[in-house]
Structures are given as C-alpha cells and as structure tokens.
Design an enzyme around this catalytic site. Structure first.
Site, mmCIF file in Angstrom:
data_model
loop_
_atom_site.group_PDB
_atom_site.id
_atom_site.type_symbol
_atom_site.label_atom_id
_atom_site.label_comp_id
_atom_site.label_asym_id
_atom_site.label_seq_id
_atom_site.Cartn_x
_atom_site.Cartn_y
_atom_site.Cartn_z
ATOM 1 N N ASP A 10 84.927 8.152 34.316
ATOM 2 C CA ASP A 10 83.949 8.632 33.947
ATOM 3 C C ASP A 10 83.460 9.586 34.795
ATOM 4 O OD1 ASP A 10 81.559 9.538 32.090
ATOM 5 O OD2 ASP A 10 80.230 8.004 32.899
ATOM 6 N N ASN A 12 83.782 13.167 34.409
ATOM 7 C CA ASN A 12 83.930 14.831 34.700
ATOM 8 C C ASN A 12 83.552 16.326 34.341
ATOM 9 O OD1 ASN A 12 86.776 13.329 34.509
ATOM 10 N ND2 ASN A 12 87.984 13.911 32.479
ATOM 11 N N ARG A 14 79.743 16.025 35.019
ATOM 12 C CA ARG A 14 79.367 15.986 35.946
ATOM 13 C C ARG A 14 79.790 16.731 36.907
ATOM 14 N NH1 ARG A 14 77.480 10.056 36.155
ATOM 15 N NH2 ARG A 14 78.818 10.633 34.865
ATOM 16 N N HIS A 27 87.722 18.008 32.941
ATOM 17 C CA HIS A 27 88.495 16.325 32.078
ATOM 18 C C HIS A 27 89.512 17.524 32.351
ATOM 19 C CE1 HIS A 27 85.734 15.454 29.745
ATOM 20 N NE2 HIS A 27 85.655 16.486 28.424
ATOM 21 N N SER A 55 86.455 7.312 24.003
ATOM 22 C CA SER A 55 85.906 6.084 22.724
ATOM 23 C C SER A 55 85.602 6.118 21.629
ATOM 24 C CB SER A 55 84.794 5.813 23.633
ATOM 25 O OG SER A 55 83.574 6.470 22.977
ATOM 26 N N ARG A 61 80.384 14.312 20.341
ATOM 27 C CA ARG A 61 80.095 14.583 21.304
ATOM 28 C C ARG A 61 80.687 16.584 20.534
ATOM 29 N NH1 ARG A 61 82.497 14.118 27.103
ATOM 30 N NH2 ARG A 61 81.502 11.333 27.547
ATOM 31 N N LEU A 121 105.366 -0.558 35.304
ATOM 32 C CA LEU A 121 104.294 -0.369 35.385
ATOM 33 C C LEU A 121 103.525 -0.230 33.375
ATOM 34 C CD1 LEU A 121 101.806 -0.190 36.318
ATOM 35 C CD2 LEU A 121 101.263 2.327 36.131
HETATM 36 C C1 IPE Z 1 83.181 5.934 28.709
HETATM 37 O O1 IPE Z 1 82.671 7.158 28.825
HETATM 38 C C2 IPE Z 1 84.872 6.450 27.643
HETATM 39 C C3 IPE Z 1 85.962 7.079 28.279
HETATM 40 C C4 IPE Z 1 85.527 6.786 29.704
HETATM 41 C C5 IPE Z 1 86.620 7.625 27.661
HETATM 42 P P1 IPE Z 1 81.602 7.935 28.472
HETATM 43 O O2 IPE Z 1 80.659 8.996 29.074
HETATM 44 O O3 IPE Z 1 81.197 8.674 26.825
HETATM 45 O O4 IPE Z 1 79.830 6.736 27.642
HETATM 46 P P2 IPE Z 1 78.647 6.702 27.672
HETATM 47 O O5 IPE Z 1 78.256 7.008 26.778
HETATM 48 O O6 IPE Z 1 78.230 7.805 28.722
HETATM 49 O O7 IPE Z 1 78.525 5.616 27.956
HETATM 50 C C1 IPE Z 2 84.669 11.120 30.864
HETATM 51 O O1 IPE Z 2 83.949 12.255 31.607
HETATM 52 C C2 IPE Z 2 85.813 11.303 30.386
HETATM 53 C C3 IPE Z 2 85.535 11.095 28.596
HETATM 54 C C4 IPE Z 2 84.803 10.295 28.452
HETATM 55 C C5 IPE Z 2 86.535 11.642 28.206
HETATM 56 P P1 IPE Z 2 82.471 12.801 30.959
HETATM 57 O O2 IPE Z 2 82.909 13.687 30.006
HETATM 58 O O3 IPE Z 2 82.054 11.699 30.673
HETATM 59 O O4 IPE Z 2 82.016 13.235 32.365
HETATM 60 P P2 IPE Z 2 80.448 12.748 32.092
HETATM 61 O O5 IPE Z 2 79.691 11.310 31.950
HETATM 62 O O6 IPE Z 2 79.569 13.668 31.464
HETATM 63 O O7 IPE Z 2 80.071 13.193 33.909
HETATM 64 MG MG MG Z 3 80.359 9.888 30.299
#
Ligand code: IPE
Ligand code: IPE
Ligand code: MG
Length: 239
Positions: A10, A12, A14, A27, A55, A61, A121
């Site tokens: 998590d 990416n 930000r 990403h 998820s 999104r 792995l």
């Molecule tokens: C969790 O991250 C899912 C993945 C990293 C794939 P999110 O960024 O979607 O989680 P929430 O919505 O902030 O809890």
């Molecule tokens: C995790 O990074 C990647 C996925 C959920 C696919 P985010 O895209 O959720 O990054 P933030 O939380 O917005 O920084």
């Molecule tokens: Mg996120």
C-alpha cells in the site's frame, strides 16, 4: 526466519502524489518494488510470499485507475513470468478471477501452468481477493459436499475448513507486512492471519526495499510466538 510472508502493498498513490506524479507512476514504481521483493524473498529462503495486488473493493476506484492497474498486471505477467520460472518460482493467483478480461485470465492460467512444477518460492498473488469472499466460498463448498452426502456436518472442523480456502497449500503466514502507514487488514487473509505477527510500516510501497524487508524480518525475529501458552512454556523454563 518467517517461512511465509504476506504483504499488503500500500502507498503507491501517495508516493506518486508526493512527487507530483500521476498515480499510474506510483503503481509502476510499486511494480518495480515487487520485482525486487520477490527476488529478495527467494534469496532469504522465505518459502512462500503472498501479495495483495487488487482487492475486491478496489473495483470502486475510478475506472481509469482500474484500467491501468489491469494493463500493468497484464504487461507484468507477460514480461516477468519467464524469468520468475527460470528462478524456480511457482506462481498462483487467489481471488475471484472470473471478473477479469479473458486475456488476463488466460495469462494467469498460463503463468500457473508454466511454473506449476517449480519447487522454489511459492508466490501467491491475491487479485480480486477478499478475505470474506474466501470464507464464504469455503462455506459454500462444504455445504455442497454435505448436500452431495460426501461429508456429514459434524465433519466440518477447522482443519477441513482451512483446506477449502484459497491458500490451502502453504502454512499460514508467519509475518504480515503492511506498508503505507495504515493499520488495518482491509479484508485481506482474515482466516489465515489468526496467529500471524503483524508489522506495519509508514514506508510507502515504492520505497520498500531489501533493507526494509530485513527490518520487518528483524521485528519478526524479536517476537515470542506463544500460541496461547505462557512465555515460560515456550522457553522451556516451565515444561
Ligand atoms: C489494500 O489497499 C489492497 C491492496 C493493497 C491491493 P487499499 O489502499 O485498497 O486499502 P484501503 O482501502 O485504504 O483500506
Ligand atoms: C496500493 O497502493 C496499490 C493498490 C491498492 C492496487 P494505493 O493505490 O492504495 O496507494 P494509496 O493508498 O492511494 O497511497
Ligand atoms: Mg491504499
């Protein structure tokens, strides 16, 4: 050493925002991190690595972002599977994959087939995955077996339940890592994390590297896993 590590990748978005870049760049950077982390995990003799890539809630999104994640995913599979297979990595996907394009489903099946006999792995990638979905799916599977008179309801126990969940071929994760600062599970491996050591770091996923992985492993090494017992029982002072 943790034998099975599960990561919520998590932060990416930000990371990109901080650099004034589009989320797509975040990403892409996260994808590069994943490549390094898979390699670093194999080097450290971690047996299984389970990564949360998308998820069941991430469909919420903006369409554009979902689209670019799918593109990245497809491109990533095409470019990486050969090398991963050479490195003896076995790839599996967990999650409801029928929601993905035919092309993507075919690439996923092909990646699994190409690497099925590898004994290095065990890499599981969670896509369109949700912990609740996994548990409901398992319940449905067992209900069907009861209906078919293959088992009696009394035969449903924790072990049997675990066998029909999606991560049924690896022990439960020893270490869970979430990057990006949030302290939540976000519907990841709800069943399997029952006794996992949880590690949260503020490091945004694109900045997560070998040294950060080692920090997480050091945290794990410092935990005493008691599984309900007393500390003395674990150390053998009170056998
Ligand atoms: C969790 O991250 C899912 C993945 C990293 C794939 P999110 O960024 O979607 O989680 P929430 O919505 O902030 O809890
Ligand atoms: C995790 O990074 C990647 C996925 C959920 C696919 P985010 O895209 O959720 O990054 P933030 O939380 O917005 O920084
Ligand atoms: Mg996120």
């Amino acid at each position: 050493m943790p034998l099975h590590v599960a990561i919520i990748m998590d932060g990416n978005g930000r990371w990109a925002r901080k650099k004034n870049l589009p989320r797509a760049a975040g990403h892409q950077a996260g994808f590069n991190t994943t490549r390094d982390i898979v390699e670093a995990s194999a080097k450290r003799n971690i047996h299984a690595l389970t990564l949360f890539a998308f998820s069941s809630e991430n469909w919420a999104r903006p369409e554009k972002e979902v689209g670019l994640l799918m593109d990245l995913f497809l491109r990533g599979l095409k470019s990486e599977v050969g090398k991963l297979s050479e490195n003896n990595v076995r790839i599996r996907f967990i999650g409801e994959r029928s929601a993905f394009s035919e092309k993507l489903q075919a690439e996923m099946a092909s990646a699994e087939k190409t690497t099925v006999n590898n004994n290095g792995l065990k890499l599981a990638i969670a896509v369109n995955y949700g912990g609740r979905w996994d548990i409901v799916n398992a319940a449905r599977h067992l209900a069907q077996q009861v209906k078919n008179k293959e088992i009696e309801p009394e035969q449903i126990d924790i072990q049997r339940f675990g066998h029909v969940l999606s991560l049924n071929d690896v022990p439960e994760p020893d270490l869970f890592i979430r990057t990006g600062g949030e302290k939540r599970i976000s519907n990841y491996l709800l069943w399997q994390l029952a006794y996992t050591e949880l590690y949260f770091t503020d490091v945004l996923y694109p900045d997560f590297d070998d040294a950060e992985l080692d920090n997480a492993i050091a945290f794990y090494a410092g935990r005493q896993r008691r599984f309900g017992r007393t500390g003395e029982q674990v150390t053998g002072e009170d056998a």
